[in-house]
Design a protein around this motif. Structure first.
Motif, PDB file in Angstrom:
ATOM      1  N   GLY A  61      15.365  83.596  -7.550  1.00 23.85           N
ATOM      2  CA  GLY A  61      15.253  84.452  -8.995  1.00 23.85           C
ATOM      3  C   GLY A  61      15.236  83.516  -9.967  1.00 23.85           C
ATOM      4  N   VAL A  62      14.351  83.790 -11.199  1.00 23.01           N
ATOM      5  CA  VAL A  62      14.254  82.992 -12.381  1.00 23.01           C
ATOM      6  C   VAL A  62      14.535  83.775 -13.449  1.00 23.01           C
ATOM      7  CG1 VAL A  62      12.504  81.820 -13.743  1.00 23.01           C
ATOM      8  CG2 VAL A  62      12.133  81.924 -11.181  1.00 23.01           C
ATOM      9  N   PHE A  63      15.718  83.247 -14.017  1.00 19.53           N
ATOM     10  CA  PHE A  63      16.209  84.013 -15.190  1.00 19.53           C
ATOM     11  C   PHE A  63      16.030  83.179 -16.583  1.00 19.53           C
ATOM     12  CE2 PHE A  63      18.246  85.354 -11.504  1.00 19.53           C
ATOM     13  CZ  PHE A  63      18.529  86.656 -11.725  1.00 19.53           C
ATOM     14  N   VAL A  64      15.325  83.598 -17.348  1.00 21.79           N
ATOM     15  CA  VAL A  64      14.674  82.730 -18.480  1.00 21.79           C
ATOM     16  C   VAL A  64      14.713  83.549 -19.873  1.00 21.79           C
ATOM     17  CG1 VAL A  64      12.379  84.108 -17.854  1.00 21.79           C
ATOM     18  CG2 VAL A  64      12.165  81.939 -19.055  1.00 21.79           C
ATOM     19  N   ALA A 110      -1.315  84.216 -12.021  1.00 21.53           N
ATOM     20  CA  ALA A 110      -1.675  84.882 -13.078  1.00 21.53           C
ATOM     21  C   ALA A 110      -0.979  84.936 -14.034  1.00 21.53           C
ATOM     22  CB  ALA A 110      -2.199  86.463 -12.591  1.00 21.53           C
ATOM     23  N   LEU A 111       0.529  85.390 -13.494  1.00 18.75           N
ATOM     24  CA  LEU A 111       1.481  85.403 -14.399  1.00 18.75           C
ATOM     25  C   LEU A 111       1.669  84.147 -15.388  1.00 18.75           C
ATOM     26  CD1 LEU A 111       5.004  86.959 -14.108  1.00 18.75           C
ATOM     27  CD2 LEU A 111       4.838  84.774 -15.062  1.00 18.75           C
ATOM     28  N   ARG A 152       8.593  76.934  -8.499  1.00 17.99           N
ATOM     29  CA  ARG A 152       7.542  76.722  -9.186  1.00 17.99           C
ATOM     30  C   ARG A 152       7.495  77.422 -10.519  1.00 17.99           C
ATOM     31  NH1 ARG A 152       1.458  79.093  -8.176  1.00 17.99           N
ATOM     32  NH2 ARG A 152       0.502  77.869 -10.236  1.00 17.99           N
ATOM     33  N   LEU A 153       7.597  78.786 -10.495  1.00 17.29           N
ATOM     34  CA  LEU A 153       7.718  79.760 -11.852  1.00 17.29           C
ATOM     35  C   LEU A 153       8.771  78.737 -12.706  1.00 17.29           C
ATOM     36  CD1 LEU A 153       7.779  83.377 -10.968  1.00 17.29           C
ATOM     37  CD2 LEU A 153       6.377  82.198 -12.205  1.00 17.29           C
ATOM     38  N   SER A 154       9.931  78.558 -12.275  1.00 16.26           N
ATOM     39  CA  SER A 154      10.927  77.959 -13.087  1.00 16.26           C
ATOM     40  C   SER A 154      10.208  76.647 -13.972  1.00 16.26           C
ATOM     41  CB  SER A 154      12.238  77.796 -12.428  1.00 16.26           C
ATOM     42  OG  SER A 154      13.286  77.126 -13.330  1.00 16.26           O
ATOM     43  N   ARG A 155       9.799  75.918 -12.852  1.00 15.75           N
ATOM     44  CA  ARG A 155       9.157  74.485 -13.214  1.00 15.75           C
ATOM     45  C   ARG A 155       8.280  74.538 -14.471  1.00 15.75           C
ATOM     46  NH1 ARG A 155       8.314  73.041  -8.875  1.00 15.75           N
ATOM     47  NH2 ARG A 155       6.401  73.324  -8.589  1.00 15.75           N
TER      48      ARG A 155
END
Length: 285
Positions: free
Chosen positions: A224-227, A270-271, A203-206
């Protein structure tokens, strides 16, 4: 660190070498422990995952008395960049290693997330694929403390009790570590938490990748999300949330966001809200 270092030390001699990626924990995040305790050389390949071709390129030293002899390949699943080795990829690397007289180590600090993402059991992505020794991590998916080292061939681990003690890793009251593992190894315990962490990361990545100027440094395949954030977005998020800026190989850096079995859903909300606000402000500027 203890599990990785001592499992390598059990299989590699000081005149031999381990092949890993350039971002592997074994190479860059163990403060030189493998070199100290195993006394061996670490040969690295570019990228987040090893490939048979990359391993092949590092086998030219085999048979030369003037060079460290490759004896082990080390995989991390999920990788340090959050990507996954599939069972077929692991099996291909193990087959190449065994053909050349080498063994295979897997750093499984987050193996629960890999198994959940691949809809597999631990065995299906380790022993069944030819892995010889596994650093079985559980502290990142529920245990209070403790790691395990699993040898698929009992003979390979016959000396490990001495190696463990020599490496200062024989803890008092180890039954308390074992009791945690006995409960955690039930799939009804580890799998739901790992799956939830993976879902939050997806979800974060999307939603982050939909923001202007934000791009994923690696595909999000586990927890893990690497952004890559625009500077104003990274600065705004860092005021409230701690995250690492990680070496991504080839001189690149990216931000590293990890989701755990216990990551609160409202913190994720929140993020994302903060990132949207910061990205919108940056675009206006």
């Amino acid at each position: 660190t203890g599990a990785n270092t001592l499992s390598v030390g059990a299989l590699v001699r000081s005149w031999q070498a381990v092949i890993s990626t350039e971002i592997a924990h074994l190479s860059v995040d163990e403060t030189g422990a493998p070199e100290k305790f195993a006394g061996c050389k670490i040969l690295t390949a570019p990228g987040d995952k090893l490939t048979p071709d990359a391993v092949e390129e590092r086998l030219s030293a085999l048979g030369s008395m003037h060079q460290s002899q490759p004896a082990l390949i080390s995989l991390t699943n999920p990788t340090e960049a959050g990507t996954l080795y599939t069972p077929d990829e692991i099996a291909a690397l193990a087959s190449m290693a065994h053909r050349n007289g080498m063994r295979v180590h897997m750093d499984g600090a987050r193996i629960a997330n890999a198994a959940a993402a691949l809809s597999s059991s631990f065995r299906e992505i380790t022993r069944d694929c030819g892995v010889d020794v596994l650093s079985l991590g559980a502290t990142k998916s529920g245990l209070m403390f403790g790691e395990a080292v699993v040898f698929m061939d009992a003979a390979a681990g016959a000396q490990f009790p001495y190696i463990r003690k020599h490496g200062a890793q024989l803890h008092s009251k180890m039954r308390y570590i074992a009791a945690q593992y006995l409960a955690w190894l039930d799939e009804a315990v580890w799998r739901p938490g790992a799956a939830r962490a993976n879902e939050l990361a997806a979800r974060l990545s999307r939603e982050l990748s939909a923001l202007p100027g934000v791009a994923m440094a690696f595909p999000t395949q586990a927890n893990g999300v690497f952004v890559n954030f625009p500077v104003p977005v990274a600065e705004a998020i860092a005021q409230r949330y701690f995250f690492y800026d990680m070496e991504a190989g080839g001189g690149r850096k990216c931000s590293r966001l990890m989701c755990g079995f216990d990551t609160p859903g409202d913190e994720t909300d929140a993020l994302l809200k903060l990132a949207r606000r910061a990205a919108g402000y940056a675009q206006e500027r």
